[in-house]
Scaffold this motif. Structure first.
Motif, short mmCIF file in Angstrom:
data_model
loop_
_atom_site.label_atom_id
_atom_site.label_comp_id
_atom_site.label_asym_id
_atom_site.label_seq_id
_atom_site.Cartn_x
_atom_site.Cartn_y
_atom_site.Cartn_z
N ARG A 88 -12.05 -22.12 -44.09
CA ARG A 88 -12.84 -21.68 -42.92
C ARG A 88 -12.08 -21.94 -41.63
O ARG A 88 -12.10 -21.11 -40.70
N ALA A 89 -11.41 -23.10 -41.55
CA ALA A 89 -10.66 -23.42 -40.33
C ALA A 89 -9.49 -22.46 -40.14
O ALA A 89 -9.19 -22.04 -39.01
N VAL A 90 -8.82 -22.08 -41.23
CA VAL A 90 -7.70 -21.13 -41.13
C VAL A 90 -8.21 -19.77 -40.65
O VAL A 90 -7.61 -19.14 -39.76
N ARG A 91 -9.32 -19.32 -41.20
CA ARG A 91 -9.88 -18.02 -40.76
C ARG A 91 -10.25 -18.06 -39.28
O ARG A 91 -10.01 -17.10 -38.53
N ALA A 92 -10.83 -19.17 -38.84
CA ALA A 92 -11.23 -19.28 -37.44
C ALA A 92 -10.01 -19.26 -36.52
O ALA A 92 -10.04 -18.65 -35.44
N ALA A 93 -8.94 -19.93 -36.93
CA ALA A 93 -7.72 -19.94 -36.11
C ALA A 93 -7.13 -18.56 -35.97
O ALA A 93 -6.70 -18.13 -34.88
N ILE A 94 -7.10 -17.81 -37.07
CA ILE A 94 -6.54 -16.46 -37.04
C ILE A 94 -7.40 -15.54 -36.18
O ILE A 94 -6.88 -14.65 -35.48
N ALA A 95 -8.71 -15.76 -36.19
CA ALA A 95 -9.63 -14.90 -35.42
C ALA A 95 -9.67 -15.23 -33.94
O ALA A 95 -10.37 -14.57 -33.18
N THR A 96 -8.92 -16.24 -33.52
CA THR A 96 -8.94 -16.66 -32.12
C THR A 96 -8.53 -15.54 -31.19
O THR A 96 -9.07 -15.39 -30.08
N HIS A 97 -7.55 -14.74 -31.60
CA HIS A 97 -7.07 -13.63 -30.77
C HIS A 97 -6.95 -12.38 -31.62
O HIS A 97 -6.57 -12.45 -32.79
N PRO A 98 -7.23 -11.21 -31.06
CA PRO A 98 -7.11 -9.96 -31.82
C PRO A 98 -5.65 -9.51 -31.89
O PRO A 98 -4.77 -10.05 -31.23
N GLY A 99 -5.44 -8.49 -32.69
CA GLY A 99 -4.13 -7.87 -32.74
C GLY A 99 -3.30 -8.36 -33.91
O GLY A 99 -3.65 -9.33 -34.61
N PRO A 100 -2.16 -7.70 -34.17
CA PRO A 100 -1.27 -8.08 -35.27
C PRO A 100 -0.83 -9.54 -35.14
O PRO A 100 -0.44 -9.98 -34.06
N THR A 101 -0.91 -10.28 -36.24
CA THR A 101 -0.70 -11.73 -36.22
C THR A 101 0.34 -12.14 -37.25
O THR A 101 0.35 -11.63 -38.38
N VAL A 102 1.20 -13.05 -36.88
CA VAL A 102 2.10 -13.74 -37.82
C VAL A 102 1.54 -15.14 -38.03
O VAL A 102 1.21 -15.84 -37.07
N VAL A 103 1.42 -15.55 -39.28
CA VAL A 103 0.89 -16.86 -39.63
C VAL A 103 2.00 -17.69 -40.25
O VAL A 103 2.66 -17.25 -41.20
N CYS A 104 2.21 -18.89 -39.71
CA CYS A 104 3.18 -19.85 -40.26
C CYS A 104 2.42 -21.01 -40.88
O CYS A 104 1.50 -21.55 -40.25
N ALA A 105 2.79 -21.39 -42.08
CA ALA A 105 2.13 -22.50 -42.77
C ALA A 105 3.17 -23.31 -43.51
O ALA A 105 4.28 -22.83 -43.76
N PRO A 106 2.85 -24.54 -43.90
CA PRO A 106 3.78 -25.32 -44.72
C PRO A 106 4.10 -24.59 -46.02
O PRO A 106 3.24 -23.89 -46.59
N TRP A 107 5.30 -24.77 -46.52
CA TRP A 107 5.76 -24.12 -47.75
C TRP A 107 4.98 -24.65 -48.96
O TRP A 107 4.78 -25.86 -49.11
N ARG A 108 4.57 -23.72 -49.81
CA ARG A 108 3.80 -24.09 -51.00
C ARG A 108 4.59 -24.90 -52.02
O ARG A 108 4.01 -25.45 -52.94
#
Length: 470
Positions: A128-148
């Motif tokens: 839920r927190a990840v979805r909220a962070a992505i929804a903070t701003h509209p438009g095409p988004t690049v997401v960086c996260a720790p390596w799996r």
């Protein structure tokens, strides 16, 4: 929880540099259509360690930036007698504010406050927190996260959740403790899990690297420790920090992010591995002059064309990669004050030592991994590039270019006909040189049998112009 001790010395940064981690990843940059960068961190300081330079670049380019930190990092000093977990959490939140300000003033900061070391048990609130962070701003988004694949469990879990939310194709992943734990000199062991073919590198400017260094200093509890008391020691010692003050930030990418490599970042022309030392040892064991360097008119003519193409009458320092038995090296020595010849096999070097003058040094090195230090006025790649397969060809080109003096000359000459054993063709070698080197072409000579290029820093002035005839 983390399954290793951060106090261990770990893998030195020099090992990763020798493995080509600064130039092996394909160069990458933020696509032109991106409007929003989201950096996900398991603990305060991960955002800076893994993607601080990219975050600074996005902010300076006017993109919207968002940082989500899943935990407060309260478990960083479990043996501290000075601070309890709640006090550590408070300190680290303030440090995070300072670090984020140094990287991206105005970034939106989300603090999820989930348990440090407990993200596996908190997947739903984390998603839920990840979805909220992505929804903070509209438009095409690049997401960086720790390596799996990172050794720290919290990092792996956050990377997995991010992939579930946004899809692997839209994700950039940054290793953290893998640099400390894995050993690049053991390709069948701990470093084998690192997906070398999917590494992408963001080369940082001085300004971006400076912002990252300032942000790292802001994480005082991790860099300096909580106090001088036992149990309060730094988590990020100097050896660990060296992995994150590189000129290049390294990410693991899939899908669209893989396709969005920066212009000029040539994809590996072959998935085949580079030829090993054993291939050459066996080859030279069967032949004293395997390619007829000393006996064939073809080799003599090609050598004379190569020498005639050199734009300067004389050079101070030259590097010949793949010098073999030293036949071309002898001719180069007549035009150079000092020559370093390197080769992968012992036997041809022994033959070369018998014929070469004293101002020529010979060294056994396996390129592109074991590349000599220093800058050279002339770098020669003659009949060697097609032995490098896949990413090694990119790395070899990058290291050859990185070895040039500011006005240096790179000369490459390669056989054009297919050879079944070779992982790369001569034409592919020269295509990658043209696309990746960033140098201008002074001479291009092409025949049915071989191709020759002389590359120099732009602008490529002709010999007549260089010598004042024009």
């Amino acid at each position: 929880m983390v399954s290793f001790d951060h106090r261990e010395e770990g893998t030195p940064e020099e090992s990763w540099r020798q493995a080509g981690i600064l130039d092996r990843p394909v160069r990458w940059d933020l696509p032109d259509d991106v409007a929003h960068l989201v950096v996900l961190a398991a603990h305060p300081d991960d955002e800076t360690l893994g993607a601080g330079g990219l975050l600074a670049r996005a902010a300076r380019a006017g993109l919207a930036t968002t940082v989500l930190v899943a935990t407060d990092g309260e478990g960083s000093h479990p043996a501290s007698g000075t601070y309890g977990p709640a006090e550590v959490a408070r300190l680290r939140r303030y440090e995070l504010l300072d670090a984020t300000h140094a990287l991206a003033t105005g970034a939106t900061l989300h603090l999820a406050g989930l348990p440090d070391g407990g993200l596996r048990e908190a997947r739903e609130p984390l998603a839920r927190a990840v979805r909220a962070a992505i929804a903070t701003h509209p438009g095409p988004t690049v997401v960086c996260a720790p390596w799996r694949g990172d050794p720290h469990r919290d990092h792996r879990v956050l990377g997995e959740v991010a992939a579930e939310v946004v899809g692997s194709d839209e994700l950039l992943e940054y290793p953290i403790w893998a640099w400390h734990r894995a050993d690049p000199s053991d390709p069948g062991g701990s470093a084998a899990a690192l997906p070398w073919d999917r590494l992408r590198g963001v080369r940082l400017s001085d300004d971006e690297l400076g912002a990252k260094r300032e942000a790292l200093r802001a994480h005082r509890s991790q860099v300096d420790g909580l106090s001088s008391a036992p149990g309060d020691e730094p988590v990020l010692h100097a050896g660990m920090l060296a992995h994150f003050t590189r000129e290049v930030e390294v990410f693991v990418a899939e899908g669209r992010a893989v396709e969005d490599g920066a212009p000029g970042a040539a994809a590996p022309p072959s998935a085949r591995a580079s030829l090993p030392e054993e291939f050459f040892a066996a080859f030279y064991a069967r032949h004293t002059d395997p390619w007829g360097f000393e006996s064939r008119w073809y080799e003599q003519r090609k050598r004379e064309i190569t020498l005639a193409a050199l734009p300067e009458q004389r050079y101070a320092d030259a590097l010949e990669v793949g010098c073999s038995t030293g036949v071309l090296t002898v001719a180069l020595a007549a035009r150079c004050d000092r020559v370093l010849g390197i080769d992968i096999a012992d036997r041809p070097l022994a033959v070369a030592r018998e014929r070469l003058p004293g101002h020529v040094r010979l060294e056994k090195r396996t390129t592109p991994d074991d590349w000599p230090e220093g800058r050279f006025d002339l770098v020669v790649l003659s009949e060697v590039g097609y032995y490098w397969g896949g990413p090694d060809l990119d790395r070899g080109v990058d290291r050859a270019v990185g070895s040039l003096a500011s006005d240096g000359v790179l000369v490459a000459c390669h056989w054009r006909h297919p050879v079944e054993e070779y992982p790369t063709s001569g034409d592919d070698v020269h295509r990658v040189l043209q696309e990746r080197s960033g140098l201008a072409t002074l001479v291009h000579h092409e025949e049915e049998d071989f191709v020759l290029d002389v590359l120099v820093p732009a602008p490529a002035a002709s010999v007549a112009r260089r010598t004042g005839l024009l």
